[in-house]
Design a protein around this motif. Structure first.
Motif, PDB file in Angstrom:
ATOM      1  N   HIS A   1       0.811  -1.213   0.000  1.00 21.66           N
ATOM      2  CA  HIS A   1       0.000   0.000   0.000  1.00 21.66           C
ATOM      3  C   HIS A   1       0.840   1.257   0.000  1.00 21.66           C
ATOM      4  CE1 HIS A   1       0.607  -0.556   4.384  1.00 21.66           C
ATOM      5  NE2 HIS A   1       0.267   0.688   4.561  1.00 21.66           N
TER       6      HIS A   1
ATOM      7  N   ALA B   1       0.847   5.104   1.688  1.00 24.40           N
ATOM      8  CA  ALA B   1       0.262   5.880   2.782  1.00 24.40           C
ATOM      9  C   ALA B   1       0.656   7.347   2.646  1.00 24.40           C
ATOM     10  CB  ALA B   1       0.723   5.322   4.120  1.00 24.40           C
TER      11      ALA B   1
ATOM     12  N   GLU C   1      -3.753   4.537   2.054  1.00 25.00           N
ATOM     13  CA  GLU C   1      -3.969   4.906   3.456  1.00 25.00           C
ATOM     14  C   GLU C   1      -3.762   6.402   3.583  1.00 25.00           C
ATOM     15  OE1 GLU C   1      -1.293   2.780   5.980  1.00 25.00           O
ATOM     16  OE2 GLU C   1      -1.730   3.996   7.743  1.00 25.00           O
TER      17      GLU C   1
ATOM     18  N   PHE D   1      -8.430   3.664   5.260  1.00 21.91           N
ATOM     19  CA  PHE D   1      -7.848   2.763   4.265  1.00 21.91           C
ATOM     20  C   PHE D   1      -8.894   2.508   3.183  1.00 21.91           C
ATOM     21  CE2 PHE D   1      -5.707   1.885   8.231  1.00 21.91           C
ATOM     22  CZ  PHE D   1      -4.398   1.569   7.899  1.00 21.91           C
TER      23      PHE D   1
HETATM   24 ZN   LIG Z   1       0.377   1.746   6.412  1.00 20.68          ZN
END
Ligand SMILES: [Zn+2]
Length: 132
Positions: A74, A76, A127, A117
């Motif tokens: 992911h 962020a 995120e 998220f």
């Molecule tokens: Zn994270």
């Protein structure tokens, strides 16, 4: 002094139009500005860093992205504040984008970690986290 900071991240996408709609909306909410545009890609820049989205070639479509596989899990981003996380969460819901870990939201990342998220159109996890 940019030494060591991320210069750019480039992500191949399955449908550039969908990704541009999603990422353009989100990144511009975070203060990014459109940086480069060409027929196969688009990028947005904030400070010294930029994110690039490139249309993947169809011959590579048979192996699809999954964040549990080896590779990117992911991305962020810092929000401005907890209120900012709440505002984006509300806007995501308005856009019909589902929130991950709903039952734990906004503390899915831990008690001190105020975040939302969600997934991009290719299901890359994103995120947005309030500064600590
Ligand atoms: Zn994270």
């Amino acid at each position: 002094m940019s030494k060591g900071l991320i210069h750019h991240v480039e992500i191949n996408v399955s449908n550039l139009e969908n990704s541009v709609a999603f990422w353009g909306w989100f990144l511009e909410k975070l203060g990014y500005e459109l940086y480069q545009t060409w027929n196969k890609g688009r990028s947005w820049k904030l400070g010294e860093s930029y994110l690039v989205f490139v249309q993947a070639e169809e011959i590579y479509f048979d192996v699809s992205y999954h964040r549990k596989q080896v590779g990117l899990n992911h991305l962020a981003f810092y929000a401005d504040s907890r209120e900012h996380v709440d505002l984006i969460t509300w806007q995501l819901r308005q856009k019909g984008i589902s929130i991950l870990y709903k039952e734990l939201h906004p503390f899915a990342g831990g008690k001190e970690h105020y975040a939302v998220f969600f997934e991009d159109p290719d299901r890359i996890k994103v995120e947005l986290v309030a500064p600590g």
